[in-house]
Design an enzyme around this catalytic site. Structure first.
Site, PDB file in Angstrom:
ATOM      1  N   ASP A 268     -86.529   6.919 -44.539  1.00 31.27           N
ATOM      2  CA  ASP A 268     -87.260   5.751 -44.014  1.00 31.27           C
ATOM      3  C   ASP A 268     -87.250   4.575 -44.993  1.00 31.27           C
ATOM      4  O   ASP A 268     -88.225   3.822 -45.091  1.00 31.27           O
ATOM      5  CB  ASP A 268     -88.713   6.136 -43.659  1.00 31.27           C
ATOM      6  CG  ASP A 268     -88.764   7.247 -42.626  1.00 31.27           C
ATOM      7  OD1 ASP A 268     -87.909   7.271 -41.740  1.00 31.27           O
ATOM      8  OD2 ASP A 268     -89.660   8.105 -42.726  1.00 31.27           O
TER       9      ASP A 268
ATOM     10  N   HIS B   7     -89.855   4.451 -37.021  1.00 29.85           N
ATOM     11  CA  HIS B   7     -90.758   5.244 -37.858  1.00 29.85           C
ATOM     12  C   HIS B   7     -92.205   4.835 -37.563  1.00 29.85           C
ATOM     13  O   HIS B   7     -92.500   3.630 -37.527  1.00 29.85           O
ATOM     14  CB  HIS B   7     -90.418   4.991 -39.344  1.00 29.85           C
ATOM     15  CG  HIS B   7     -91.338   5.676 -40.281  1.00 29.85           C
ATOM     16  ND1 HIS B   7     -91.516   7.044 -40.277  1.00 29.85           N
ATOM     17  CD2 HIS B   7     -92.154   5.197 -41.249  1.00 29.85           C
ATOM     18  CE1 HIS B   7     -92.389   7.372 -41.214  1.00 29.85           C
ATOM     19  NE2 HIS B   7     -92.801   6.277 -41.809  1.00 29.85           N
TER      20      HIS B   7
ATOM     21  N   ASP C 190     -80.301   4.115 -43.967  1.00 32.58           N
ATOM     22  CA  ASP C 190     -79.469   4.274 -45.169  1.00 32.58           C
ATOM     23  C   ASP C 190     -79.620   5.724 -45.648  1.00 32.58           C
ATOM     24  O   ASP C 190     -80.084   6.575 -44.883  1.00 32.58           O
ATOM     25  CB  ASP C 190     -79.861   3.236 -46.248  1.00 32.58           C
ATOM     26  CG  ASP C 190     -81.272   3.433 -46.765  1.00 32.58           C
ATOM     27  OD1 ASP C 190     -81.935   4.440 -46.399  1.00 32.58           O
ATOM     28  OD2 ASP C 190     -81.731   2.581 -47.553  1.00 32.58           O
TER      29      ASP C 190
ATOM     30  N   ASN D 271     -83.393   3.485 -36.778  1.00 31.13           N
ATOM     31  CA  ASN D 271     -84.391   4.552 -36.626  1.00 31.13           C
ATOM     32  C   ASN D 271     -85.758   3.919 -36.480  1.00 31.13           C
ATOM     33  O   ASN D 271     -86.045   2.881 -37.095  1.00 31.13           O
ATOM     34  CB  ASN D 271     -84.371   5.460 -37.859  1.00 31.13           C
ATOM     35  CG  ASN D 271     -85.221   6.718 -37.687  1.00 31.13           C
ATOM     36  OD1 ASN D 271     -85.616   7.064 -36.564  1.00 31.13           O
ATOM     37  ND2 ASN D 271     -85.497   7.395 -38.778  1.00 31.13           N
TER      38      ASN D 271
ATOM     39  N   GLY E  82     -81.670   7.120 -47.636  1.00 29.85           N
ATOM     40  CA  GLY E  82     -83.001   7.581 -48.013  1.00 29.85           C
ATOM     41  C   GLY E  82     -83.839   8.009 -46.816  1.00 29.85           C
ATOM     42  O   GLY E  82     -83.365   8.030 -45.679  1.00 29.85           O
TER      43      GLY E  82
ATOM     44  N   LEU F  72     -79.391  12.486 -41.397  1.00 29.55           N
ATOM     45  CA  LEU F  72     -77.950  12.494 -41.180  1.00 29.55           C
ATOM     46  C   LEU F  72     -77.248  12.118 -42.480  1.00 29.55           C
ATOM     47  O   LEU F  72     -77.797  11.401 -43.311  1.00 29.55           O
ATOM     48  CB  LEU F  72     -77.603  11.523 -40.055  1.00 29.55           C
ATOM     49  CG  LEU F  72     -78.128  12.006 -38.686  1.00 29.55           C
ATOM     50  CD1 LEU F  72     -78.270  10.863 -37.706  1.00 29.55           C
ATOM     51  CD2 LEU F  72     -77.207  13.086 -38.120  1.00 29.55           C
TER      52      LEU F  72
ATOM     53  N   ARG G 164     -74.543  22.826 -43.265  1.00 31.58           N
ATOM     54  CA  ARG G 164     -75.079  21.516 -42.882  1.00 31.58           C
ATOM     55  C   ARG G 164     -73.931  20.508 -42.682  1.00 31.58           C
ATOM     56  O   ARG G 164     -73.964  19.678 -41.781  1.00 31.58           O
ATOM     57  CB  ARG G 164     -76.013  21.040 -43.998  1.00 31.58           C
ATOM     58  CG  ARG G 164     -76.667  19.724 -43.763  1.00 31.58           C
ATOM     59  CD  ARG G 164     -78.041  19.904 -43.198  1.00 31.58           C
ATOM     60  NE  ARG G 164     -78.636  18.662 -42.784  1.00 31.58           N
ATOM     61  CZ  ARG G 164     -79.882  18.524 -42.403  1.00 31.58           C
ATOM     62  NH1 ARG G 164     -80.684  19.571 -42.386  1.00 31.58           N
ATOM     63  NH2 ARG G 164     -80.363  17.368 -42.028  1.00 31.58           N
TER      64      ARG G 164
HETATM   65  C1  GRF Z   1     -92.176   8.608 -32.689  1.00 35.35           C
HETATM   66  O1  GRF Z   1     -93.445   8.153 -33.127  1.00 35.35           O
HETATM   67  C2  GRF Z   1     -91.164   8.550 -33.786  1.00 35.35           C
HETATM   68  O2  GRF Z   1     -91.263   7.432 -34.583  1.00 35.35           O
HETATM   69  C3  GRF Z   1     -91.539   9.786 -34.555  1.00 35.35           C
HETATM   70  O3  GRF Z   1     -91.762  10.755 -33.561  1.00 35.35           O
HETATM   71  C4  GRF Z   1     -92.199  10.101 -32.390  1.00 35.35           C
HETATM   72  C5  GRF Z   1     -91.262  10.473 -31.280  1.00 35.35           C
HETATM   73  O4  GRF Z   1     -91.829  10.195 -30.041  1.00 35.35           O
HETATM   74  N1  GRF Z   1     -90.535  10.150 -35.521  1.00 35.35           N
HETATM   75  P1  GRF Z   1     -91.007  10.358 -28.693  1.00 35.35           P
HETATM   76  O5  GRF Z   1     -90.216  11.634 -28.773  1.00 35.35           O
HETATM   77  O6  GRF Z   1     -90.135   9.147 -28.549  1.00 35.35           O
HETATM   78  O7  GRF Z   1     -92.065  10.427 -27.603  1.00 35.35           O
END
Ligand code: GRF
Length: 210
Positions: free
Chosen positions: A151, A115, A147, A113, A149, A99, A71
């Site tokens: 999300d 979420h 960070d 990121n 963690g 990451l 990894r």
């Molecule tokens: C998004 O909802 C993202 O937050 C989640 O997976 C989805 C990815 O969608 N982790 P896309 O590949 O941008 O269509």
């Protein structure tokens, strides 16, 4: 972060369909947006996200974990590939791998990121499913500074989305993704044009006070 002659450089990492990436690619077509996607990376080949980048003439790279001895080696390779494009901002847009601290240290406060839940509720890969199972009436999406963690990073932007009585996971996630794309485009543009200040959990658009 951006200047009229030099839009902010975005490196976007994806693992799937790449509709969030597409929204950024489309936004970047307008010079006044202040950013451009200089590369798209993925942890797997043959995904729509890579095809979207190639369709826009954006360089791509793939680093598959299974092709590395460890990894840590994979992480170093991803870090080097991203760093090679000298990003002002790294956007994880549906990138399904965590990451390392070393990666984050290479781009301090510059990895964001998206979420598909309203943090701090429902972290992890099952955000829409967990929200539906819990029975919440409102969920949404969160853009945050990554960070160490899952999300948990300081929140840049959020958008609320209602849950319909007849939603299943797919219909709810699709509604969230509409809001997610708008949130992402708005916030990344503001970061590119105005900058981002992160102090602990407090996040503000704009440059340092002078
Ligand atoms: C998004 O909802 C993202 O937050 C989640 O997976 C989805 C990815 O969608 N982790 P896309 O590949 O941008 O269509």
């Amino acid at each position: 972060m951006a200047s009229p002659s030099a839009p902010a450089r975005l490196v976007v990492l994806v693992s799937g369909s790449g509709t969030n990436l597409q929204a950024l690619l489309d936004a970047c077509e307008d010079p006044s947006y202040g950013a451009r996607v200089v590369a798209v990376g993925a942890d797997r080949p043959d995904i729509e996200g890579l095809a979207r980048a190639e369709g826009h003439g954006v360089p791509t790279f793939v680093k598959q974990l299974s092709h590395f001895e460890s990894r840590a080696e994979w992480d170093r390779a991803v870090t080097a590939a991203v760093a090679g494009f000298e990003p002002d901002l790294v956007v994880l847009a549906g990138f399904m791998k965590l990451l390392s601290e070393e990666f984050l240290a290479a781009f301090p406060d510059r990895v964001v990121n998206t979420h598909p839940a309203l943090s701090p509720a429902f972290p992890g890969v099952r955000g829409p499913a967990d929200a539906l199972a819990y029975g919440v009436k409102v969920t949404g999406c969160t853009l945050f500074v990554v960070d160490g963690g899952v999300d948990t990073g300081p929140i840049i932007s959020q958008s609320a989305v209602p849950v319909a009585d007849d939603d299943d996971v797919a219909s709810l996630h699709e509604r969230i993704k509409v809001a997610e794309r708008a949130m992402l485009v708005d916030a990344v543009g503001r970061i590119a044009r105005e900058g981002l200040q992160v102090e602990g959990r407090s996040v503000r658009f704009g440059g340092p006070a002078t």
